[in-house]
Write a protein that holds these residues in place. Structure first.
Motif, PDB file in Angstrom:
ATOM      1  N   SER A  12       0.851  -1.186   0.000  1.00  0.00           N
ATOM      2  CA  SER A  12       0.000   0.000   0.000  1.00  0.00           C
ATOM      3  C   SER A  12       0.893   1.244   0.000  1.00  0.00           C
ATOM      4  CB  SER A  12      -0.897   0.005   1.234  1.00  0.00           C
ATOM      5  OG  SER A  12      -0.102   0.235   2.389  1.00  0.00           O
ATOM      6  N   ASP A  13       0.307   2.398  -0.289  1.00  0.00           N
ATOM      7  CA  ASP A  13       1.085   3.641  -0.240  1.00  0.00           C
ATOM      8  C   ASP A  13       1.720   3.820   1.133  1.00  0.00           C
ATOM      9  OD1 ASP A  13       0.240   4.057  -2.824  1.00  0.00           O
ATOM     10  OD2 ASP A  13      -0.859   5.907  -2.392  1.00  0.00           O
ATOM     11  N   GLY A  14       0.955   3.570   2.193  1.00  0.00           N
ATOM     12  CA  GLY A  14       1.488   3.717   3.545  1.00  0.00           C
ATOM     13  C   GLY A  14       2.648   2.785   3.813  1.00  0.00           C
ATOM     14  N   GLU A  15       2.529   1.535   3.354  1.00  0.00           N
ATOM     15  CA  GLU A  15       3.625   0.575   3.531  1.00  0.00           C
ATOM     16  C   GLU A  15       4.855   1.010   2.749  1.00  0.00           C
ATOM     17  OE1 GLU A  15       1.375  -3.679   4.203  1.00  0.00           O
ATOM     18  OE2 GLU A  15       1.286  -2.771   2.188  1.00  0.00           O
ATOM     19  N   CYS A  16       4.637   1.570   1.545  1.00  0.00           N
ATOM     20  CA  CYS A  16       5.766   2.066   0.739  1.00  0.00           C
ATOM     21  C   CYS A  16       6.514   3.155   1.485  1.00  0.00           C
ATOM     22  CB  CYS A  16       5.273   2.600  -0.604  1.00  0.00           C
ATOM     23  SG  CYS A  16       4.720   1.333  -1.763  1.00  0.00           S
ATOM     24  N   TRP A  17       5.785   4.143   2.008  1.00  0.00           N
ATOM     25  CA  TRP A  17       6.434   5.251   2.710  1.00  0.00           C
ATOM     26  C   TRP A  17       7.088   4.785   4.011  1.00  0.00           C
ATOM     27  CZ3 TRP A  17       7.951   9.235   0.260  1.00  0.00           C
ATOM     28  CH2 TRP A  17       7.264   9.666  -0.865  1.00  0.00           C
ATOM     29  N   GLU A  18       6.495   3.833   4.677  1.00  0.00           N
ATOM     30  CA  GLU A  18       7.090   3.293   5.900  1.00  0.00           C
ATOM     31  C   GLU A  18       8.432   2.635   5.595  1.00  0.00           C
ATOM     32  OE1 GLU A  18       6.030  -0.404   8.764  1.00  0.00           O
ATOM     33  OE2 GLU A  18       4.396   1.032   8.441  1.00  0.00           O
ATOM     34  N   ARG A  19       8.484   1.890   4.519  1.00  0.00           N
ATOM     35  CA  ARG A  19       9.735   1.217   4.158  1.00  0.00           C
ATOM     36  C   ARG A  19      10.776   2.219   3.685  1.00  0.00           C
ATOM     37  NH1 ARG A  19       8.529  -4.905   2.909  1.00  0.00           N
ATOM     38  NH2 ARG A  19       6.605  -5.062   4.087  1.00  0.00           N
ATOM     39  N   LEU A  20      10.340   3.217   2.890  1.00  0.00           N
ATOM     40  CA  LEU A  20      11.286   4.245   2.455  1.00  0.00           C
ATOM     41  C   LEU A  20      11.880   4.986   3.650  1.00  0.00           C
ATOM     42  CD1 LEU A  20       9.432   5.790  -0.620  1.00  0.00           C
ATOM     43  CD2 LEU A  20      11.588   4.500  -0.657  1.00  0.00           C
ATOM     44  N   ALA A  21      11.046   5.291   4.631  1.00  0.00           N
ATOM     45  CA  ALA A  21      11.508   6.038   5.806  1.00  0.00           C
ATOM     46  C   ALA A  21      12.569   5.283   6.589  1.00  0.00           C
ATOM     47  CB  ALA A  21      10.324   6.374   6.713  1.00  0.00           C
ATOM     48  N   GLY A  22      12.614   3.976   6.458  1.00  0.00           N
ATOM     49  CA  GLY A  22      13.604   3.167   7.155  1.00  0.00           C
ATOM     50  C   GLY A  22      14.906   2.999   6.397  1.00  0.00           C
ATOM     51  N   GLN A  23      15.012   3.602   5.231  1.00  0.00           N
ATOM     52  CA  GLN A  23      16.215   3.462   4.408  1.00  0.00           C
ATOM     53  C   GLN A  23      16.977   4.777   4.333  1.00  0.00           C
ATOM     54  OE1 GLN A  23      17.425   0.522   3.016  1.00  0.00           O
ATOM     55  NE2 GLN A  23      15.880  -0.153   4.481  1.00  0.00           N
ATOM     56  N   LYS A  24      18.222   4.698   3.909  1.00  0.00           N
ATOM     57  CA  LYS A  24      19.052   5.887   3.763  1.00  0.00           C
ATOM     58  C   LYS A  24      19.642   6.021   2.364  1.00  0.00           C
ATOM     59  CE  LYS A  24      20.434   5.989   8.624  1.00  0.00           C
ATOM     60  NZ  LYS A  24      19.317   6.752   9.030  1.00  0.00           N
ATOM     61  N   LEU A  25      19.631   4.942   1.583  1.00  0.00           N
ATOM     62  CA  LEU A  25      20.237   4.967   0.255  1.00  0.00           C
ATOM     63  C   LEU A  25      19.212   4.547  -0.792  1.00  0.00           C
ATOM     64  CD1 LEU A  25      22.864   5.343  -1.389  1.00  0.00           C
ATOM     65  CD2 LEU A  25      23.234   2.894  -1.131  1.00  0.00           C
ATOM     66  N   GLY A  26      19.121   5.321  -1.852  1.00  0.00           N
ATOM     67  CA  GLY A  26      18.222   5.001  -2.958  1.00  0.00           C
ATOM     68  C   GLY A  26      18.884   5.347  -4.274  1.00  0.00           C
TER      69      GLY A  26
END
Length: 145
Positions: A12-26
């Motif tokens: 879901s959009d919320g799950e996507c943003w939650e996972r992105l927030a836990g990362q530092k490199l993209g």
């Protein structure tokens, strides 16, 4: 059930943003005329957007020519993996208020270079998938029909 659906779930959009927030490199993908480029960037999620810092160079130039970008981050462990893609528009932060707010973010260069330019990706769409990591099935066994 389709075999692929058994191991791949849409986020879901919320799950996507939650996972992105836990990362530092993209990875940032830019597109100018017929040229696609991809750049690793360290980033933070800020109020439903992606923010990163950069120095003058091809990345910053390409963003000023065409602000449409893709941004991707992913992660994995022994059991699971995921990938999130953000489609959006990149904009260099240029007002003193925007830069001051960005200075307060926990965003620091990973290499010892001066990066005075903040870029914010405003999303148009976000999508992601999570994968269950399992051993590959026997490729040479009897196929189910």
């Amino acid at each position: 059930m389709d075999q692929l659906q058994e191991f791949v779930d849409a986020l879901s959009d919320g799950e996507c943003w939650e996972r992105l927030a836990g990362q530092k490199l993209g990875r940032l993908v830019t597109h100018v005329k017929d040229v696609l480029d991809i750049f690793p960037v360290n980033f933070v999620v800020d109020d439903g957007t992606i923010v990163f810092r950069t120095a003058p160079g091809s990345k910053l130039f390409e963003l000023t020519v065409n602000d449409e970008v893709l941004f991707e981050a992913d992660d994995h462990d022994d059991d699971d993996a995921w990938s999130v893609v953000v489609r959006g528009h990149a904009r260099v932060l240029d007002t003193s208020e925007e830069v001051h707010a960005a200075d307060a973010l926990p965003l620091h260069p990973w290499i010892p270079t001066l990066k005075y330019h903040y870029v914010r990706i405003e999303p148009v769409a976000v999508s992601g998938r999570a994968f269950a990591r399992k051993p590959e099935p026997d490729r040479y066994g009897i196929a189910e029909y």
